[in-house]
Write an enzyme that holds these catalytic residues in place. Sequence first.
Site, PDB file in Angstrom:
ATOM      1  N   ARG A 166       6.684  31.910  47.613  1.00 39.17           N
ATOM      2  CA  ARG A 166       5.693  32.043  46.549  1.00 39.17           C
ATOM      3  C   ARG A 166       5.492  33.511  46.203  1.00 39.17           C
ATOM      4  O   ARG A 166       5.328  34.354  47.083  1.00 39.17           O
ATOM      5  CB  ARG A 166       4.376  31.411  47.003  1.00 39.17           C
ATOM      6  CG  ARG A 166       3.302  31.432  45.922  1.00 39.17           C
ATOM      7  CD  ARG A 166       2.175  30.477  46.237  1.00 39.17           C
ATOM      8  NE  ARG A 166       1.610  30.684  47.547  1.00 39.17           N
ATOM      9  CZ  ARG A 166       0.619  29.951  48.043  1.00 39.17           C
ATOM     10  NH1 ARG A 166       0.145  28.940  47.335  1.00 39.17           N
ATOM     11  NH2 ARG A 166       0.137  30.186  49.236  1.00 39.17           N
TER      12      ARG A 166
ATOM     13  N   ASP B 207       6.193  21.545  64.441  1.00 39.18           N
ATOM     14  CA  ASP B 207       4.775  21.261  64.662  1.00 39.18           C
ATOM     15  C   ASP B 207       4.590  20.456  65.954  1.00 39.18           C
ATOM     16  O   ASP B 207       3.663  20.710  66.735  1.00 39.18           O
ATOM     17  CB  ASP B 207       4.212  20.479  63.481  1.00 39.18           C
ATOM     18  CG  ASP B 207       4.444  21.188  62.155  1.00 39.18           C
ATOM     19  OD1 ASP B 207       4.129  22.383  62.071  1.00 39.18           O
ATOM     20  OD2 ASP B 207       4.961  20.541  61.230  1.00 39.18           O
TER      21      ASP B 207
ATOM     22  N   HIS C 237       3.537  18.542  56.168  1.00 34.96           N
ATOM     23  CA  HIS C 237       3.778  19.818  56.848  1.00 34.96           C
ATOM     24  C   HIS C 237       2.952  20.883  56.128  1.00 34.96           C
ATOM     25  O   HIS C 237       3.459  21.695  55.357  1.00 34.96           O
ATOM     26  CB  HIS C 237       5.267  20.162  56.817  1.00 34.96           C
ATOM     27  CG  HIS C 237       5.594  21.470  57.471  1.00 34.96           C
ATOM     28  ND1 HIS C 237       5.396  21.713  58.798  1.00 34.96           N
ATOM     29  CD2 HIS C 237       6.111  22.618  56.958  1.00 34.96           C
ATOM     30  CE1 HIS C 237       5.767  22.952  59.090  1.00 34.96           C
ATOM     31  NE2 HIS C 237       6.200  23.524  57.975  1.00 34.96           N
TER      32      HIS C 237
END
Length: 334
Positions: free
Chosen positions: A78, A145, A173
């Site tokens: 991003r 995770d 996620h």
Amino acid sequence: MISNHLVFMIASGDVFGKDQPVSLSLLGSERSRTALEGVAMELEDSLCPLLREVRLGIDPRKVFRDADWALLIGAKPRGPGMERRDLLDLNGQIYKEQGQALNEVASRNCKMLVVGNPCNTNALIGLENAPDLPRRNWHALTRLDENRAKCQLALKAGKFYTSVTNMCIWGNHSTTQVPDFVNAKIEGVPAREYIHDDKWLKEEFTPTVANRGGVLIKKWGRSSAASTAVSIADHIRSLTQPTKEGDCFSTAVITDGNPYGLAEGLVYSMPARSKGDGDYEIIPGFHMNDWLIEKCKASEDELLKERDCVGHLLPNATVAQCMITEDTMLPGEN
């Protein structure tokens, strides 16, 4: 960086087995072509006895041809001022193209593992654009995770991580993920009975797992490339080796026909087991208490909103208004 760790693990037999020859096809871009050539040179110089071939390319229709496994790691980060909905669209375009390419040229039983984030919805975009490949063969990675959750439970209990079993990550996620301490066990005993501290489990353990990546970045200045590569290898071994009795592994897969009443047409992490043949089944019968139901519903709702935001990338989907207002990207993935 993830790929740089992973390709040497694969070539050395640490992923598919010490007796399984492998051919690697590495997909890059015009920008990364030279770097890919450097990786190939290092692979050649390592004299890995199982490595039969290394092919490089920037056209997914050439690189994916006859692939048995597609490990889809790349995604764009991003940029400044970019909202999550923008990132969903940006990377969704990539996974739409890759899904279409896999549909055209990959092995008809190819297994796809999406690592590039937002991985659940990227996997959904890929599978919806690959109608001739089995929908159940698409996975999004939640094994890192799971590994983090096992580590935290083991540290709290003063035991080694191998004592933690039946540990599942539910949902997306993202920071809405649900590390399931309700069904997890430590030395065969329910984790809640072993630890006797629900406040810690709900208020410390759960956010610690979800935010672990961000803490690592602050400590080290980079994202978790090595441990992500290890978790990819763990995920593949979970599909190619039989699951031990009474245990499970976490994988985000399509919810079609799931036993937990989740909305269909989502890629959602659930507990699974395998016979070691590359396939899996979702394990029914996990106990869902009120806390777990509430948390799982929040993650489901988030994935429904993400699906609405990428409806224009899903064939035959009804395009809905994107209603994402909260940022739940995992730290370090922005």
